[in-house]
Design an enzyme around this catalytic site. Structure first.
Site, mmCIF file in Angstrom:
data_model
loop_
_atom_site.group_PDB
_atom_site.id
_atom_site.type_symbol
_atom_site.label_atom_id
_atom_site.label_comp_id
_atom_site.label_asym_id
_atom_site.label_seq_id
_atom_site.Cartn_x
_atom_site.Cartn_y
_atom_site.Cartn_z
ATOM 1 N NE ARG A 134 13.059 21.436 19.443
ATOM 2 C CZ ARG A 134 14.355 21.575 19.129
ATOM 3 N NH1 ARG A 134 15.193 22.068 20.022
ATOM 4 N NH2 ARG A 134 14.797 21.237 17.942
ATOM 5 C CB ALA B 269 3.402 22.455 16.687
ATOM 6 C CE1 TYR B 270 2.125 18.443 23.180
ATOM 7 C CE2 TYR B 270 0.816 20.448 22.884
ATOM 8 C CZ TYR B 270 1.614 19.637 23.676
ATOM 9 O OH TYR B 270 1.919 20.022 24.958
ATOM 10 C CB ALA C 291 4.740 9.452 9.754
ATOM 11 C CG ASP D 93 12.240 10.667 11.154
ATOM 12 O OD1 ASP D 93 11.653 9.622 10.808
ATOM 13 O OD2 ASP D 93 11.964 11.788 10.694
ATOM 14 C CB CYS E 21 4.384 13.791 10.408
ATOM 15 S SG CYS E 21 3.136 12.964 9.404
ATOM 16 C CG HIS F 244 -15.128 -4.443 -13.221
ATOM 17 N ND1 HIS F 244 -13.936 -4.191 -13.887
ATOM 18 C CD2 HIS F 244 -16.133 -4.074 -14.074
ATOM 19 C CE1 HIS F 244 -14.227 -3.719 -15.093
ATOM 20 N NE2 HIS F 244 -15.546 -3.636 -15.224
#
Length: 472
Positions: A40, A42-43, A326, A318, A47, A450
């Site tokens: 709905r 933004a793709y 994410a 979430d 995140c 190193h």
């Protein structure tokens, strides 16, 4: 002209195009499922558009300016000027490139993309309302559905976001000018990351936190390093205080806080950023129509295959609970798609790493020493301070450490806490070690390049075995 409601069908319906949703959609299409993704906004979700990516872009940009202006010990004398508008344009360009990339990847995989807001009609159908007047809606019948609607910033009562005086993290990341004075409510990872950004850009920053230190949930010595660095940048802290209300002034706002004794303190600022956490978005998709009810925190219960209580409906990211990360969402999205396609997939990660992009960075994975003890282990700990790392010193970074936690008897790795430069990258080695069942001996016997920061991981493993070479 109003577009009438039409009905289409799909095998796999994904609601939400964030890191969990778009990964589920692409993986489903790869496995031969007819897949539809509804988004709905933004793709890329929060995140890519309003969180991880824009915040890290600003952190990187402000670090360039700040480091150049603080390098006199290296013989570098500079007084960088920051054009916030140009910096914001650059940040937006990074976001646009990635979000367009997500859309392109979905299309290349054969995912059907629909822009709009999806709501369940029943356990086999959603209705998608298209944005804009007269755009109408359409119904989509599905065999399997993945709820990946993400999260949003938590509002404090009386501090509703208006985008001008009271800012969410999304609002703060969209600013094109730097406030002279910024009050931040909340000293969690979002509050600390953004406080650091604006302090380095020249704002006078005050952070109000209900608890007694920054970064709740992290070990005291981890939080201490970050807090002390923040204080060196001029950030002031007020602990044990809760935001109560605010009033508008001619040139800003006045925020009142109260402590446990109900004593009131007032702070004047140009703007107030409220960063007290995020909450799952499970109230927009009509879950009751499919027979699902979130728990008291708004999360959907899922099993090891990302299934909800309704077998053919999955939840990832979430909305499926902590940790709200994410990369955890993407892992769940892959599993959900594979299970929907009939594959024998399941979530079986031993530990999920986390990173905080403060100054210095924090990387953690697995258990702390106290958590290992609570779980019944006899832990052994090995530590390498960054001040003993040649590479850290060449970066002019002396604060922090690499700490490894292992089982004393078996030497199996149990966890790690890293504070210092590139901690978000260094933690991956330990995460891989835990996932593979590595022992301290495996890290100690692996030759590390190193001079690199990763040598600190090697030395911490040696220290845990009582064989440290470069530390006492």
């Amino acid at each position: 002209m109003v577009v009438g409601d039409v009905t289409t069908g799909t095998e796999l319906l994904v609601i939400g195009g964030g890191p969990g949703g778009y990964v589920a959609a692409i993986r489903g299409a790869q496995l031969g499922l007819d897949t539809t993704l509804v988004e709905r906004d933004a793709y890329g979700g929060t995140c890519l558009n309003h969180g991880c990516i824009p915040s890290k872009a600003l952190i990187s940009a402000t670090d360039v300016a700040h480091d150049a202006g603080q390098a006199e010990d290296m013989g570098v004398y500079a007084d960088p000027a920051v054009d916030m508008s140009t910096m914001s344009e650059w940040k937006d360009g990074v976001v646009t490139r990635l979000t367009r990339g997500v859309e392109s990847l979905c299309e290349s995989a054969g995912v059907e993309l629909i822009e709009g807001t999806a709501q369940f009609v029943d356990d086999e159908t959603v209705r998608v309302a298209h944005g804009g007047e007269g755009q109408g809606s359409e119904s989509v019948a599905f065999e399997h559905a993945v709820v990946a609607t993400g999260s949003r910033p938590v509002e404090v009562p009386g501090f509703e976001f208006d985008g001008e005086r009271i800012l969410s993290s999304t609002d703060a990341l969209a600013l094109e000018t730097v406030p002279d004075d910024l009050l931040v409510v909340g000293a969690g990872y979002i509050g600390m990351e953004l406080s650091t950004v604006f302090a380095k850009l020249g704002a006078d920053v005050t952070v109000v936190e209900m608890l007694d230190d920054v970064l709740p949930g992290y070990e005291d010595d981890v939080a201490e390093i970050v807090r002390e660095r923040a204080e060196s940048l001029g950030i002031e802290f007020a602990f044990g205080e809760a935001a109560r209300d605010w009033t508008e002034l001619d040139d800003g706002i006045r925020v009142s806080t109260t402590d446990e004794n109900d004593d009131v303190t007032e702070y004047n600022a140009e703007q107030c950023l409220v960063a007290v956490g995020r909450e799952p978005v499970t109230d927009t998709v009509g879950l009751d129509a499919v027979g699902l009810e979130p728990d008291d925190d708004g999360f959907l219960s899922t099993d090891s295959q990302a299934r909800t209580d309704v077998e053919h409906v999955f939840a990832v990211g979430d909305v499926a609970g902590e940790p709200m990360l994410a990369h955890k969402a993407s892992a769940e999205g892959e599993v959900a798609a594979e299970v929907a396609a009939g594959e024998p997939a399941a979530l079986d990660q031993q530990a999920i790493p986390a990173a905080v992009f403060t100054d210095p960075e924090i990387g953690t994975v697995g258990m702390t020493e106290s958590e290992a003890e609570e779980a019944g282990f006899d832990p052994v700990v090995g530590e390498m301070p960054m001040r003993a790392s040649g590479r850290a010193l060449t970066l002019d970074e002396r604060e922090g450490f690499v700490r490894l936690v292992a089982d004393a008897d078996s030497e199996f790795l149990l966890g790690a806490q890293i504070v210092g430069p590139e901690a978000s990258e260094l933690i991956a080695e330990v995460g891989l070690g835990i996932e593979m069942g590595a022992r301290l001996e495996d890290l100690a016997s692996t030759v590390h390049t190193h001079p690199t920061l990763s040598e600190a991981v090697h030395e911490a493993a040696m220290a845990a075995r009582g064989e440290a070479i470069h530390t006492r």
